[in-house]
Design an enzyme around this catalytic site. Structure first.
Site, PDB file in Angstrom:
ATOM      1  N   ASP A 132       0.817  -1.222   0.000  1.00 56.52           N
ATOM      2  CA  ASP A 132       0.000   0.000   0.000  1.00 56.52           C
ATOM      3  C   ASP A 132       0.843   1.261   0.000  1.00 56.52           C
ATOM      4  O   ASP A 132       0.755   2.084   0.910  1.00 56.52           O
ATOM      5  CB  ASP A 132      -0.911  -0.027   1.247  1.00 56.52           C
ATOM      6  CG  ASP A 132      -1.950   1.084   1.223  1.00 56.52           C
ATOM      7  OD1 ASP A 132      -2.304   1.549   2.323  1.00 56.52           O
ATOM      8  OD2 ASP A 132      -2.363   1.506   0.121  1.00 56.52           O
TER       9      ASP A 132
ATOM     10  N   GLU B  98       3.491  -7.872   7.070  1.00 56.35           N
ATOM     11  CA  GLU B  98       2.263  -8.501   6.571  1.00 56.35           C
ATOM     12  C   GLU B  98       2.508  -9.532   5.468  1.00 56.35           C
ATOM     13  O   GLU B  98       1.933  -9.437   4.380  1.00 56.35           O
ATOM     14  CB  GLU B  98       1.292  -7.417   6.110  1.00 56.35           C
ATOM     15  CG  GLU B  98       0.942  -6.452   7.206  1.00 56.35           C
ATOM     16  CD  GLU B  98      -0.342  -5.690   6.961  1.00 56.35           C
ATOM     17  OE1 GLU B  98      -0.857  -5.688   5.837  1.00 56.35           O
ATOM     18  OE2 GLU B  98      -0.852  -5.107   7.927  1.00 56.35           O
TER      19      GLU B  98
ATOM     20  N   TYR C 209      -6.709  -3.291  12.738  1.00 62.33           N
ATOM     21  CA  TYR C 209      -7.592  -2.197  12.295  1.00 62.33           C
ATOM     22  C   TYR C 209      -9.036  -2.484  12.647  1.00 62.33           C
ATOM     23  O   TYR C 209      -9.940  -2.212  11.856  1.00 62.33           O
ATOM     24  CB  TYR C 209      -7.415  -1.984  10.794  1.00 62.33           C
ATOM     25  CG  TYR C 209      -6.092  -1.354  10.427  1.00 62.33           C
ATOM     26  CD1 TYR C 209      -4.997  -2.142  10.072  1.00 62.33           C
ATOM     27  CD2 TYR C 209      -5.920   0.028  10.473  1.00 62.33           C
ATOM     28  CE1 TYR C 209      -3.769  -1.573   9.753  1.00 62.33           C
ATOM     29  CE2 TYR C 209      -4.703   0.609  10.144  1.00 62.33           C
ATOM     30  CZ  TYR C 209      -3.636  -0.196   9.788  1.00 62.33           C
ATOM     31  OH  TYR C 209      -2.430   0.368   9.469  1.00 62.33           O
TER      32      TYR C 209
ATOM     33  N   GLU D  79       0.779  -1.122  14.040  1.00 65.83           N
ATOM     34  CA  GLU D  79      -0.045  -0.257  13.194  1.00 65.83           C
ATOM     35  C   GLU D  79      -1.478  -0.237  13.719  1.00 65.83           C
ATOM     36  O   GLU D  79      -2.009  -1.293  14.055  1.00 65.83           O
ATOM     37  CB  GLU D  79      -0.093  -0.730  11.741  1.00 65.83           C
ATOM     38  CG  GLU D  79       1.139  -0.433  10.931  1.00 65.83           C
ATOM     39  CD  GLU D  79       0.981  -0.839   9.487  1.00 65.83           C
ATOM     40  OE1 GLU D  79      -0.138  -0.763   8.954  1.00 65.83           O
ATOM     41  OE2 GLU D  79       1.989  -1.291   8.891  1.00 65.83           O
TER      42      GLU D  79
HETATM   43  C1  GCU Z   1      -1.421  -2.384   6.405  1.00 69.80           C
HETATM   44  C2  GCU Z   1      -0.038  -2.105   5.850  1.00 69.80           C
HETATM   45  C3  GCU Z   1       0.188  -0.648   5.536  1.00 69.80           C
HETATM   46  C4  GCU Z   1      -1.069  -0.034   4.936  1.00 69.80           C
HETATM   47  C5  GCU Z   1      -2.131  -0.076   6.023  1.00 69.80           C
HETATM   48  C6  GCU Z   1      -3.461   0.532   5.511  1.00 69.80           C
HETATM   49  O1  GCU Z   1      -1.345  -2.766   7.734  1.00 69.80           O
HETATM   50  O2  GCU Z   1       1.012  -2.551   6.690  1.00 69.80           O
HETATM   51  O3  GCU Z   1       1.277  -0.559   4.619  1.00 69.80           O
HETATM   52  O4  GCU Z   1      -0.842   1.302   4.496  1.00 69.80           O
HETATM   53  O5  GCU Z   1      -2.417  -1.416   6.380  1.00 69.80           O
HETATM   54  O6  GCU Z   1      -4.252  -0.234   4.988  1.00 69.80           O
HETATM   55  O7  GCU Z   1      -3.605   1.765   5.630  1.00 69.80           O
END
Ligand code: GCU
Length: 571
Positions: free
Chosen positions: A157, A397, A448, A484
């Site tokens: 991403d 990931e 997330y 994250e």
């Molecule tokens: C993932 C990933 C990131 C990405 C993020 C997202 O965890 O590690 O590189 O930008 O999710 O979806 O914002």
């Protein structure tokens, strides 16, 4: 592979920075080789080096190469009896290099330096340097291509910026001088222990003197030597330890003598510190350590992934302002200059190789492992002396696969052998089983809940997160960093009650996550995704090709969440 000591200037070593405007042309039909552009081309356009090519022009933003660069240079007369080396800080993705029409080598993989000994190739008058850069995506490369719904079709991403991304240096050193220095520090009751290994270019009888400057005194070790390796152990009584609060750096200087005359000197800055995991805690210098910080990107408008000193300074200022003490080099190694500043400013770093989005497709597995080992080798060689670097991250990931455990176990053992002094991790994504945590030293998780799942329902997401963290800790009994967590947030978009994409939602999401994390004793770090908004491929979930999870905008202006983090972290 030449050892990668960063070029310096003193009476015995010099360097010339080739940054500036080079000639450039897109090779849209991939015919540059058959047209012998390697011997020079006349119809190029000016391009800035270092910087990505993608955003410098009004066309070809998504063209990933080949792109051809050329420049000329001359060598000073007093370099005639020196070793002359050409060094690239980072070229993404594949570089082929010609000097005066002769192919001097190839390097695969961005974000890490590579160099060529050109002592016997340079001429005293004008030398022609031509570089072909190929950034195209492929499933056999690391990081791989993959997602058909992205354009360009990255399996990760962020935008696959291409070009010469960091300074290109020409440097000169003594032919029989210092080739590499390795420092490992330890603490033994009230002494700091500094173990030093010096690699010399050749075997020849020399005298050497190692000098560690301690306040206004010096600790020295002198040797007469015939081998290519010099080892020494220096002890510092009541050392000033390196910590984020007081990042004390000592000057360590190596001098080489021939018949009593100095012929080479190299100085590095070192920090005396230890890092270790005991039980479910992380320790720096024997004291519990907690990481507050971010995932970031080397990313800025127009320059793309190019080296930008002012933005590096700005990002450190913003991170310090929020109360952060650490960051992960997501998802690739950052510039040496940034690592040196992390040492100086007291930031702790999780240093990650560009292994993001690994797919474990059988036919590419061997090549991916070979490339990951190359990246680890280059990264450890480059960053092994930084006190700021505390953890190596083997991947971000990776896709879950029965093949991943053996893959990462081999990479873990390879890394531990290169550097037994630091911790090793890899970063697992939401809902992916990762048996690699059985041998990793510390667990890193990207989660997330209430964004990619439990959308709009923060309380429900927090419940799911809490349950899963407890389950993972019970399973692996190792400290966990939430590496994250975050939400896409359109600057200036507001809603009450909070709603996804609003600044209020980002504030509430981060606040509830941080409150939960502080309630779990086995959580030893929290890295918000992301410090700043950043460019990605185009796709239906990335409006305008931007990931808006920054707590600062892409041009570094704070959203409400930046103020909230400052309030929660500065406490
Ligand atoms: C993932 C990933 C990131 C990405 C993020 C997202 O965890 O590690 O590189 O930008 O999710 O979806 O914002």
């Amino acid at each position: 592979m030449l050892h990668i000591l960063y070029p310096i200037r003193n009476n015995y070593r010099q360097y010339i920075d080739l940054s500036g405007f080079w000639d450039f042309q897109f090779d849209l039909d991939n015919q540059g080789i058959e047209k012998n552009w390697n011997e020079g081309f006349s119809n190029g356009d000016p391009i800035a080096v270092p910087a990505s090519w993608n955003d410098q022009f009004t066309e070809n933003r998504d063209f990933l190469g080949p792109g051809w660069y050329q420049t000329t240079f001359s060598i000073p007369w007093d370099w005639n009896d020196k070793k002359v080396v050409l060094r690239f800080g980072s070229v993404n993705y594949l570089a082929d290099v010609w000097l005066n029409g002769e192919h001097i080598g190839t390097h695969e993989g961005g974000h890490l330096p590579f160099e060529f000994d050109i002592t016997n190739l340079v001429k005293n008058q004008k030398n022609l340097l031509v570089v072909r850069v190929d950034g195209h995506l492929s499933p056999e490369r690391v990081p791989p291509s993959g997602r058909p719904y992205n354009f360009p079709n990255t399996n990760f991403d962020f935008f696959p910026f291409c070009g010469i991304h960091r300074p290109v240096l020409l440097y000169s050193i003594p032919k029989e001088g210092i080739e590499d220095i390795t420092v490992i520090t330890n603490i033994d009751s009230d002494s700091g222990i500094v173990l030093v290994k010096i690699n010399l270019a050749n075997e020849h009888p020399i005298e050497s003197r190692l000098i560690l400057k301690v306040d206004d005194t010096e600790i020295t070790a002198e040797k007469s030597n015939k081998r290519k390796l010099i080892e020494a152990r220096l002890e510092v009584k009541n050392p000033k330890l390196w910590t984020p609060e007081n990042p004390y750096l000592y000057d360590l200087t190596m001098e080489l003598f021939n018949n009593g005359e100095v012929f080479d000197i190299y100085t590095i800055k070192i920090g005396i510190r230890t890092i270790e995991v005991k039980g479910d805690q992380l320790f720096l210098n024997g004291k519990p350590l907690y990481l507050y910080g971010f995932g970031r990107h080397e990313d800025f408008p127009v320059t793309g992934r190019g080296y930008l000193p002012a933005v590096i300074i700005k990002d450190f200022s913003l991170m310090k302002w929020t109360g952060a003490n650490s960051f992960r080099t997501t998802h690739y190694p950052y510039s040496e200059q940034m690592m040196n500043l992390a040492d100086r400013l007291g930031f702790l770093i999780i240093n990650e190789i560009p292994a993001v989005g690994l797919t474990f497709i059988k036919k590419h597995l061997d090549r991916h492992l070979t490339l990951c080992k190359q990246y680890i080798q280059e990264l450890v060689e480059r960053d092994k002396n930084h006190p700021s670097v505390i953890i190596w991250s083997l991947a971000n990931e990776p896709r879950s696969s029965p093949l991943s455990k053996d893959f990462f176990h081999e990479l873990y053992k390879f890394t531990k052998k290169l550097d037994p002094s630091r911790l090793i991790t890899l970063v697992n994504s939401q809902g992916v089983e990762n048996r690699a945590f059985e041998f990793c030293d510390i667990v890193c998780l990207n989660r997330y809940y209430a964004w990619y799942t439990d959308q709009g329902q923060i309380e429900k997401g927090i419940e799911h997160l809490s349950e899963e963290l407890d389950k993972i800790f019970r399973r692996y009994q190792k400290p966990i960093i939430l590496s994250e967590f975050g939400t896409d947030t359109i600057p200036g978009w507001h809603a009450q009650p909070p709603e996804m994409f609003s600044e209020e939602y980002q504030v509430e999401f981060l606040t509830k996550y941080i409150d939960l994390l502080k309630s779990k004793s086995y959580i030893v770090g929290q890295h918000v995704w992301n410090l700043c908004d950043f460019k990605t491929s185009q796709g239906i979930v990335r409006m305008g090709g931007i990931n808006y999870k920054g707590v600062f905008t892409r041009d570094r202006r704070p959203k409400m969440a930046a103020h909230q983090l400052k309030k929660m972290w500065k406490k």
